[in-house]
Design a protein around this motif. Structure first.
Motif, PDB file in Angstrom:
ATOM      1  N   GLU A  21      82.800  -0.986  87.085  1.00 18.15           N
ATOM      2  CA  GLU A  21      82.916  -1.215  85.747  1.00 18.15           C
ATOM      3  C   GLU A  21      81.754  -0.423  85.299  1.00 18.15           C
ATOM      4  OE1 GLU A  21      83.669  -3.741  87.874  1.00 18.15           O
ATOM      5  OE2 GLU A  21      85.478  -4.517  86.943  1.00 18.15           O
ATOM      6  N   PRO A  22      80.404  -0.387  85.949  1.00 17.32           N
ATOM      7  CA  PRO A  22      79.267   0.419  85.343  1.00 17.32           C
ATOM      8  C   PRO A  22      79.541   1.754  85.396  1.00 17.32           C
ATOM      9  CG  PRO A  22      78.667  -1.086  87.308  1.00 17.32           C
ATOM     10  CD  PRO A  22      79.967  -0.993  87.204  1.00 17.32           C
ATOM     11  N   THR A  23      80.469   2.461  86.488  1.00 18.99           N
ATOM     12  CA  THR A  23      80.584   3.875  86.192  1.00 18.99           C
ATOM     13  C   THR A  23      81.799   4.002  85.088  1.00 18.99           C
ATOM     14  OG1 THR A  23      80.369   4.388  88.496  1.00 18.99           O
ATOM     15  CG2 THR A  23      81.839   5.807  87.322  1.00 18.99           C
ATOM     16  N   ALA A  24      82.665   3.369  84.961  1.00 17.15           N
ATOM     17  CA  ALA A  24      83.739   3.269  83.786  1.00 17.15           C
ATOM     18  C   ALA A  24      83.015   3.394  82.447  1.00 17.15           C
ATOM     19  CB  ALA A  24      84.529   2.227  84.054  1.00 17.15           C
ATOM     20  N   ASP A  25      81.921   2.507  82.382  1.00 16.35           N
ATOM     21  CA  ASP A  25      81.079   2.366  81.058  1.00 16.35           C
ATOM     22  C   ASP A  25      80.529   3.602  80.662  1.00 16.35           C
ATOM     23  OD1 ASP A  25      80.102   1.001  78.994  1.00 16.35           O
ATOM     24  OD2 ASP A  25      78.160   0.999  80.024  1.00 16.35           O
ATOM     25  N   LEU A  26      79.832   4.179  81.889  1.00 17.10           N
ATOM     26  CA  LEU A  26      79.007   5.642  81.854  1.00 17.10           C
ATOM     27  C   LEU A  26      79.711   6.539  81.444  1.00 17.10           C
ATOM     28  CD1 LEU A  26      76.489   7.320  82.238  1.00 17.10           C
ATOM     29  CD2 LEU A  26      77.206   7.290  84.884  1.00 17.10           C
TER      30      LEU A  26
END
Length: 156
Positions: A130-135
């Motif tokens: 999720e953090p990469t998807a958010d970025l």
């Protein structure tokens, strides 16, 4: 020490490799934008000089964030011109294009980064990262908006 953040190693490596391409495109676009900031001329000089500065400052912050995400995934972030040249899809400009061509090249550059970022989404989703998807979502918003604003300068 082993990394145990809930993303399998193979997924982490694949995501980091995708983010490395985003980083290379972003850094190459940063350099191109900074070059155009320094060398733009003509009747739109003042507005383009200022706009390009805003854009390269934003890109400078973005490359740091992308590289730090790669490191958080346990991989080495590329950080040389040679590494970026192998990974990027953005072409360097070695000539002295007129202002309107600079704008066209930057539109293409922002669209390229958006496509590269979008291509990493399936990897992030597969790894439940999720953090990469958010970025990636944040980067897409910036690049798509910037491309639109630059394209608007060319509208007749």
């Amino acid at each position: 020490m082993e990394i145990d953040i809930g993303i399998p190693e193979n997924d982490r490596k694949a995501i980091a490799a995708g983010l490395s391409r985003v980083l290379a495109d972003s850094y190459t676009l940063y350099l191109k934008t900074h070059n155009f900031h320094w060398n733009v001329k003509g009747p739109m000089f003042n507005s383009l000089h200022t706009m390009f500065e805003t854009q390269y400052v934003e890109l400078a912050a973005a490359v740091d964030e992308i590289a730090e995400r790669i490191r958080a995934l346990g991989e080495k972030a590329p950080g040389t011109y040679g590494a970026f040249a192998k990974l990027t899809q953005i072409e360097e400009e070695e000539g002295d294009p007129p202002a309107e061509e600079m704008i066209r090249q930057l539109v293409r550059g922002h669209e390229t980064v958006a496509r590269t970022a979008r291509s990493v989404f399936p990897l992030a989703e597969a790894g439940q990262d999720e953090p990469t998807a958010d970025l990636l979502t944040q980067r897409l918003q910036v690049h798509e908006k910037t491309a639109w604003m630059l394209r608007s300068l060319l509208a007749e």
